[in-house]
Design a protein around this motif. Structure first.
Motif, PDB file in Angstrom:
ATOM      1  N   ILE A 172       0.868  -1.190   0.000  1.00  0.00           N
ATOM      2  CA  ILE A 172       0.000   0.000   0.000  1.00  0.00           C
ATOM      3  C   ILE A 172       0.899   1.232   0.000  1.00  0.00           C
ATOM      4  CG2 ILE A 172      -1.608   1.304   1.482  1.00  0.00           C
ATOM      5  CD1 ILE A 172      -2.970  -1.074   0.136  1.00  0.00           C
ATOM      6  N   ARG A 173       0.665   2.136  -0.941  1.00  0.00           N
ATOM      7  CA  ARG A 173       1.601   3.252  -1.120  1.00  0.00           C
ATOM      8  C   ARG A 173       1.030   4.616  -0.727  1.00  0.00           C
ATOM      9  NH1 ARG A 173       4.905   0.789  -5.173  1.00  0.00           N
ATOM     10  NH2 ARG A 173       5.580  -1.062  -4.051  1.00  0.00           N
ATOM     11  N   ASN A 174      -0.302   4.728  -0.653  1.00  0.00           N
ATOM     12  CA  ASN A 174      -0.878   6.041  -0.338  1.00  0.00           C
ATOM     13  C   ASN A 174      -2.258   5.862   0.287  1.00  0.00           C
ATOM     14  OD1 ASN A 174      -2.903   5.855  -2.537  1.00  0.00           O
ATOM     15  ND2 ASN A 174      -1.083   5.945  -3.838  1.00  0.00           N
ATOM     16  N   GLN A 175      -2.794   6.983   0.820  1.00  0.00           N
ATOM     17  CA  GLN A 175      -4.071   6.858   1.547  1.00  0.00           C
ATOM     18  C   GLN A 175      -5.236   6.496   0.629  1.00  0.00           C
ATOM     19  OE1 GLN A 175      -6.441  10.243   2.898  1.00  0.00           O
ATOM     20  NE2 GLN A 175      -4.526  11.379   2.985  1.00  0.00           N
ATOM     21  N   MET A 176      -5.171   6.858  -0.661  1.00  0.00           N
ATOM     22  CA  MET A 176      -6.257   6.476  -1.564  1.00  0.00           C
ATOM     23  C   MET A 176      -6.316   4.952  -1.729  1.00  0.00           C
ATOM     24  SD  MET A 176      -7.954   9.054  -1.930  1.00  0.00           S
ATOM     25  CE  MET A 176      -9.249   8.259  -2.875  1.00  0.00           C
ATOM     26  N   HIS A 177      -5.145   4.307  -1.673  1.00  0.00           N
ATOM     27  CA  HIS A 177      -5.144   2.838  -1.696  1.00  0.00           C
ATOM     28  C   HIS A 177      -5.959   2.300  -0.513  1.00  0.00           C
ATOM     29  CE1 HIS A 177      -1.216   2.110  -4.233  1.00  0.00           C
ATOM     30  NE2 HIS A 177      -2.297   2.113  -4.992  1.00  0.00           N
ATOM     31  N   ILE A 178      -5.738   2.894   0.667  1.00  0.00           N
ATOM     32  CA  ILE A 178      -6.435   2.419   1.874  1.00  0.00           C
ATOM     33  C   ILE A 178      -7.935   2.681   1.761  1.00  0.00           C
ATOM     34  CG2 ILE A 178      -6.665   2.630   4.391  1.00  0.00           C
ATOM     35  CD1 ILE A 178      -3.738   3.372   4.543  1.00  0.00           C
ATOM     36  N   ILE A 179      -8.278   3.899   1.352  1.00  0.00           N
ATOM     37  CA  ILE A 179      -9.697   4.262   1.262  1.00  0.00           C
ATOM     38  C   ILE A 179     -10.415   3.369   0.245  1.00  0.00           C
ATOM     39  CG2 ILE A 179     -11.265   6.123   0.521  1.00  0.00           C
ATOM     40  CD1 ILE A 179      -9.021   8.046   1.728  1.00  0.00           C
ATOM     41  N   ASN A 180      -9.774   3.160  -0.902  1.00  0.00           N
ATOM     42  CA  ASN A 180     -10.413   2.307  -1.919  1.00  0.00           C
ATOM     43  C   ASN A 180     -10.493   0.845  -1.480  1.00  0.00           C
ATOM     44  OD1 ASN A 180     -11.241   4.138  -3.984  1.00  0.00           O
ATOM     45  ND2 ASN A 180      -9.090   4.517  -4.396  1.00  0.00           N
TER      46      ASN A 180
END
Ligand code: E4P
Length: 220
Positions: A172-180
């Motif tokens: 996981i590289r960024n917060q959008m990865h987590i949110i998605n």
């Protein structure tokens, strides 16, 4: 959704743990080598140190690449601490070892997963977690999040008696990865400390905080 930190760095694990939102830890040989861990004794002690900070699943990866070696390392790691999850690669020997360890009631994390077929095999072998690598797929112009979505769709077609494996979105590289991943319904994400921290930050929160601090001075 559970949050794991993807590091072997004890200071970073302590910081994430102190935030009160950490559920577990994932490590891998590259992360262990980054912090200068050498030799079996040090490796085992390091896992115990991690387990003393976080009371949750701690993925410890086998270093052998053959079935017998993976099984014996897996048993040893499992005996080390009740929170250890044995991490094994998606190879033929790895799958065989996952089946064997899973039959013994040992929890496993199948790593280096890049396709739905691999995720299906991991679940069939009885893996507790499957780790699809979102960022590394994005790096080669593939779509890491689509893989998470497809694995979720496949797993949802079957009840827990047939496939009972948790999706642990990795790389996981960024917060959008987590949110998605959360929108898709991944069970777990594992991310570096800075990415976990980035979820907290927002420029409007900073502006709002500064205004509150300034206004507080007017009446205190
Ligand atoms: C998964 O468990 C791996 O440790 C990790 O998420 C890989 O991430 P990277 O692609 O940033 O190395």
């Amino acid at each position: 959704m559970e949050f794991f930190i993807d590091t072997a760095d004890l200071e970073q694990i302590k910081i994430a743990h102190s935030m009160g939102i950490l559920d577990g830890v994932t490590t891998n040989p590259s992360l262990m080598s980054t912090i200068g861990i050498k030799g079996k004794k040090q490796i085992m002690k390091h896992y115990l140190d991690i387990c003393s900070i976080v009371d949750g699943p701690v993925s410890a990866e086998v270093l052998s690449t053959d079935y017998k070696g993976m099984v014996s390392e897996g048993e040893e790691l499992n005996d080390l601490h009740r929170n250890i999850i044995v991490k094994l690669p998606m190879t033929q020997d790895g799958v065989k070892a996952i089946r064997h360890l899973s039959n013994m009631g040992i929890r496993t994390n199948c790593t280096l997963v890049f396709s739905v077929g691999q995720a299906l095999v991991a679940a069939k072998a009885g893996a507790t977690y499957v780790s699809p690598f979102v960022g590394r797929l994005d790096d080669v112009s593939s779509d890491g999040l689509s893989l998470i979505k497809e694995i979720k769709q496949v797993y949802l077609n079957y009840d827990k008696c047939q496939l009972d494996t948790k999706i642990l979105a990795a790389s996981i590289r960024n917060q959008m990865h987590i949110i998605n991943c959360a929108k898709i319904g991944a069970d777990v994400i594992t991310a570096p400390l800075n990415v976990l921290q980035s979820l907290i930050n927002h420029p409007l929160t900073d502006i709002g905080m500064n205004k509150f601090i300034e206004d507080t001075k007017k009446f205190i």
